[in-house]
Every structure is written in C-alpha cells, then in structure tokens.
Design a protein around this motif. Structure first.
Motif: not given
Length: 166
Positions: A99-105
C-alpha cells in the motif's frame, strides 16, 4: 536483534501465530503484536507516528506497528528542509509492496533535517523504525502539542484494540 525480531514477526504473521505474553527480557520495550515494539521515552499518535522530543529538536518517524502492517517499504517521500509541518497534517508518504500511506506529523514545526538515507534505503523503516529509519527532525513551534499524544502503554493498548477490531 532488530532483524531477528523483524523476521520472527513476519514469520509469525504469515503462519497466523499470535503472542499474548509480554516480553520480560527487554524492559525498554513492550510488545503489542508479537514482536512489534513500542519504546519508552517516545510519544505516539493514533495515526501510528512516533516523536522523540530532545532539546530544541523533535525526531519523527512511523512506528514498528505501522511498518509491520505496511510490509516491505520500497519508497519514501519526504518534505524539504526549511518547510513547515502542522500537527495532524501530512508531511510525506511511504509506499510499500502492499500500500501507499500518508505520514502525518504528530506536532507542528519547521523541518530542520530529513533522513536522506531513506531515499536509497527505504527498507530502513522496516529494519530500524526507531533508529536508522527516522524520517524528519523538526524544531517544534508548540511543544505543548506533545501533551495529548500517547505514551508507550497507551499506544500498546491502542494497537491491541485496533488489531482486535480488524
């Protein structure tokens, strides 16, 4: 040790083996999903990022639990140094074979360093998510944003409940 733990976790997951006991031999770790580790001294977001605030800089990455669910990481997109990140906002992405996943701060601040090693070796996120696989370092704009983040025991419980729901 990390490579062995990774292999054991992958093998256990492939075989459908579940661990219900806590490891007694490494007090700095608590284990949530067999061999996925949660470290003391870090804060955790419910989106599975960790942050270590040390002096004027905070280091951010994705958790062992997150990388375990993603599978083999093959690409990492990181922000530019000098840019800003906002609490809960995406600062990059991780692509894996699954999968592809956003990384959040987990907190807001100015990006002061990115882990350029991840460009050539994105698998560092899998083999060493809390050490060599860190993603960005920021100068926090509001250190009080760390307060509502989870500690190790809360994050372990959060992961166990999340996994049980799936």
């Amino acid at each position: 040790m990390a490579a062995l733990r990774m292999w054991a976790s992958s093998t256990a997951n492939a075989l459908g083996v579940s661990c219900k006991t806590k490891a007694q031999f490494l007090p700095a770790f608590s284990f949530s999903r067999c061999f996925s580790s949660v470290l003391d001294g870090l804060k955790y977001a419910n989106s599975h990022e960790w942050v270590k605030h040390d002096g004027p800089v905070a280091v951010i990455g994705i958790t062992d639990h997150a990388q375990d669910h993603l599978g083999e990481v093959v690409f990492v997109d990181l922000p530019e140094v000098g840019g800003s990140v906002s609490k809960g906002g995406s600062f990059g992405a991780v692509e894996s074979v699954k999968a592809s996943s956003d990384v959040n701060s987990p907190i807001s601040g100015e990006v002061v360093e990115v882990n350029s090693k991840l460009t050539e070796a994105p698998g560092l996120i899998n083999s060493s998510p809390y050490e060599d696989g860190w993603m960005i370092k920021i100068k926090p704009s509001d250190p009080s944003e760390l307060q509502p983040l989870m500690g190790p025991s809360e994050y372990t419980k959060f992961c166990e409940e999340e996994d049980a729901a799936h």
